[in-house]
Design a protein around this motif. Sequence first.
Motif, PDB file in Angstrom:
ATOM      1  N   SER A  34      46.568  63.032  21.870  1.00  0.00           N
ATOM      2  CA  SER A  34      47.923  63.235  21.223  1.00  0.00           C
ATOM      3  C   SER A  34      48.884  63.521  22.492  1.00  0.00           C
ATOM      4  O   SER A  34      48.527  64.046  23.581  1.00  0.00           O
ATOM      5  CB  SER A  34      48.068  64.747  20.579  1.00  0.00           C
ATOM      6  OG  SER A  34      47.253  64.800  19.226  1.00  0.00           O
ATOM      7  N   HIS A  35      50.182  62.999  22.235  1.00  0.00           N
ATOM      8  CA  HIS A  35      51.158  63.232  23.225  1.00  0.00           C
ATOM      9  C   HIS A  35      52.473  63.033  22.720  1.00  0.00           C
ATOM     10  O   HIS A  35      52.635  61.869  21.984  1.00  0.00           O
ATOM     11  CB  HIS A  35      50.905  62.317  24.596  1.00  0.00           C
ATOM     12  CG  HIS A  35      51.710  62.534  25.684  1.00  0.00           C
ATOM     13  ND1 HIS A  35      51.814  63.691  26.668  1.00  0.00           N
ATOM     14  CD2 HIS A  35      53.105  61.878  26.047  1.00  0.00           C
ATOM     15  CE1 HIS A  35      52.750  63.780  27.391  1.00  0.00           C
ATOM     16  NE2 HIS A  35      53.567  62.583  27.157  1.00  0.00           N
ATOM     17  N   SER A  42      49.743  60.875  17.928  1.00  0.00           N
ATOM     18  CA  SER A  42      47.969  61.277  17.805  1.00  0.00           C
ATOM     19  C   SER A  42      47.317  60.066  17.427  1.00  0.00           C
ATOM     20  O   SER A  42      47.850  59.431  16.412  1.00  0.00           O
ATOM     21  CB  SER A  42      47.851  62.238  16.699  1.00  0.00           C
ATOM     22  OG  SER A  42      48.664  63.495  17.430  1.00  0.00           O
ATOM     23  N   VAL A  43      46.101  59.852  17.982  1.00  0.00           N
ATOM     24  CA  VAL A  43      45.267  58.832  17.649  1.00  0.00           C
ATOM     25  C   VAL A  43      43.826  59.634  17.489  1.00  0.00           C
ATOM     26  O   VAL A  43      43.314  60.312  18.395  1.00  0.00           O
ATOM     27  CB  VAL A  43      45.104  57.782  18.785  1.00  0.00           C
ATOM     28  CG1 VAL A  43      43.896  56.918  18.339  1.00  0.00           C
ATOM     29  CG2 VAL A  43      46.247  57.008  18.953  1.00  0.00           C
ATOM     30  N   GLY A  61      40.300  55.096  14.241  1.00  0.00           N
ATOM     31  CA  GLY A  61      41.455  54.521  14.439  1.00  0.00           C
ATOM     32  C   GLY A  61      42.682  54.759  13.715  1.00  0.00           C
ATOM     33  O   GLY A  61      43.382  54.016  13.361  1.00  0.00           O
ATOM     34  N   GLU A  62      42.635  55.974  13.560  1.00  0.00           N
ATOM     35  CA  GLU A  62      43.845  56.448  12.892  1.00  0.00           C
ATOM     36  C   GLU A  62      45.116  57.063  13.590  1.00  0.00           C
ATOM     37  O   GLU A  62      44.839  57.754  14.438  1.00  0.00           O
ATOM     38  CB  GLU A  62      43.478  57.707  12.018  1.00  0.00           C
ATOM     39  CG  GLU A  62      44.584  58.274  11.106  1.00  0.00           C
ATOM     40  CD  GLU A  62      44.104  59.723  10.252  1.00  0.00           C
ATOM     41  OE1 GLU A  62      43.688  59.433   8.968  1.00  0.00           O
ATOM     42  OE2 GLU A  62      43.936  60.846  10.465  1.00  0.00           O
ATOM     43  N   GLY A  72      53.020  63.137  12.434  1.00  0.00           N
ATOM     44  CA  GLY A  72      52.472  63.553  11.110  1.00  0.00           C
ATOM     45  C   GLY A  72      52.370  62.652  10.407  1.00  0.00           C
ATOM     46  O   GLY A  72      51.652  62.631   8.968  1.00  0.00           O
ATOM     47  N   ARG A  73      53.013  61.409  10.534  1.00  0.00           N
ATOM     48  CA  ARG A  73      53.114  60.267   9.409  1.00  0.00           C
ATOM     49  C   ARG A  73      52.049  59.233   9.689  1.00  0.00           C
ATOM     50  O   ARG A  73      52.133  58.701  10.980  1.00  0.00           O
ATOM     51  CB  ARG A  73      54.499  59.606   9.451  1.00  0.00           C
ATOM     52  CG  ARG A  73      54.837  58.397   8.661  1.00  0.00           C
ATOM     53  CD  ARG A  73      56.252  57.926   8.609  1.00  0.00           C
ATOM     54  NE  ARG A  73      56.629  57.950   9.849  1.00  0.00           N
ATOM     55  CZ  ARG A  73      56.726  56.914  10.595  1.00  0.00           C
ATOM     56  NH1 ARG A  73      56.118  55.775  10.199  1.00  0.00           N
ATOM     57  NH2 ARG A  73      57.203  56.734  12.039  1.00  0.00           N
ATOM     58  N   LEU A  74      51.347  58.710   9.016  1.00  0.00           N
ATOM     59  CA  LEU A  74      50.188  57.701   9.191  1.00  0.00           C
ATOM     60  C   LEU A  74      50.983  56.241   9.622  1.00  0.00           C
ATOM     61  O   LEU A  74      52.128  55.907   8.870  1.00  0.00           O
ATOM     62  CB  LEU A  74      49.529  57.302   8.040  1.00  0.00           C
ATOM     63  CG  LEU A  74      48.208  58.190   7.957  1.00  0.00           C
ATOM     64  CD1 LEU A  74      47.440  58.011   6.687  1.00  0.00           C
ATOM     65  CD2 LEU A  74      47.172  58.190   9.167  1.00  0.00           C
ATOM     66  N   VAL A  75      50.529  55.379  10.718  1.00  0.00           N
ATOM     67  CA  VAL A  75      51.374  54.384  11.247  1.00  0.00           C
ATOM     68  C   VAL A  75      50.266  53.154  11.013  1.00  0.00           C
ATOM     69  O   VAL A  75      49.120  53.528  11.870  1.00  0.00           O
ATOM     70  CB  VAL A  75      52.062  54.480  12.484  1.00  0.00           C
ATOM     71  CG1 VAL A  75      52.448  53.140  12.997  1.00  0.00           C
ATOM     72  CG2 VAL A  75      53.125  55.529  12.507  1.00  0.00           C
TER      73      VAL A  75
END
Length: 236
Positions: free
Chosen positions: A148-149, A153-154, A159-160, A165-168
């Motif tokens: 995270s930075h 976050s990954v 692979g999320e 806080g929103r999935l991309v």
Amino acid sequence: MTDVFVPAPRSRTRLPAVLLGLPHSATTVSVRRGLRQEFGPDGVDVQAITDGIELLDRIRRAPTALVVLDMELPGPDPLVLLGAVLSESPHAAVVAITSRERRAGTLGLLRGDRDDFLFRPFTVDELACRVRLRLSATTGLVAPVVQSHGGVSVRDDVGEVTVDGRLVALSPTEYSLLLALLDRPGEVVSHAELGGRAWAEPVSANLVQVYISYLRRKIGPERIRTVRGAGYLLEG
């Protein structure tokens, strides 16, 4: 660009179920959804049960890794129910959700480091943390690898990618570039290094620039700074 990266779940033996003994409510639905999102990639089956007798019946019928027991679950007396859960499933960990008024009775039945408890009210994230710690101790389930930075976050194990806080959804190339930047946050990563992480063969700085622009659109243009003639860095 039409490809979207949908990573496959990790291969692992499916773990026994986590049972949520929670009163029927909108909160129960939210908790179940949150824990399924958290533990689904690990192969953990999260089931919600809203009655104490039904919970005991389920425990007797199938192996269980962990029981989350709300001390307000309809059915037998809460302390009697907790004692029965511990007796019927001695190898399962228990996370009890209780009030401060029932603290003494609840803790008097829990088994030291094997079990845990939460006071009401609680958050899904807090409960998920307690559940993961107990599963780690009893089944060897490990914490996810998270980088995270600056709000990005990954979870590289599945692979999320989330942004604030929103999935991309990223393409494989965008994902590789993001990981390269996350490995050295706040530092300049050269065109050559980025190209080497995202492509199997040498590519031009112009191609890297094109895909960085795609990545910027998805995570926010202000998060990736161009350092002219050198490369790119991930801002904090």
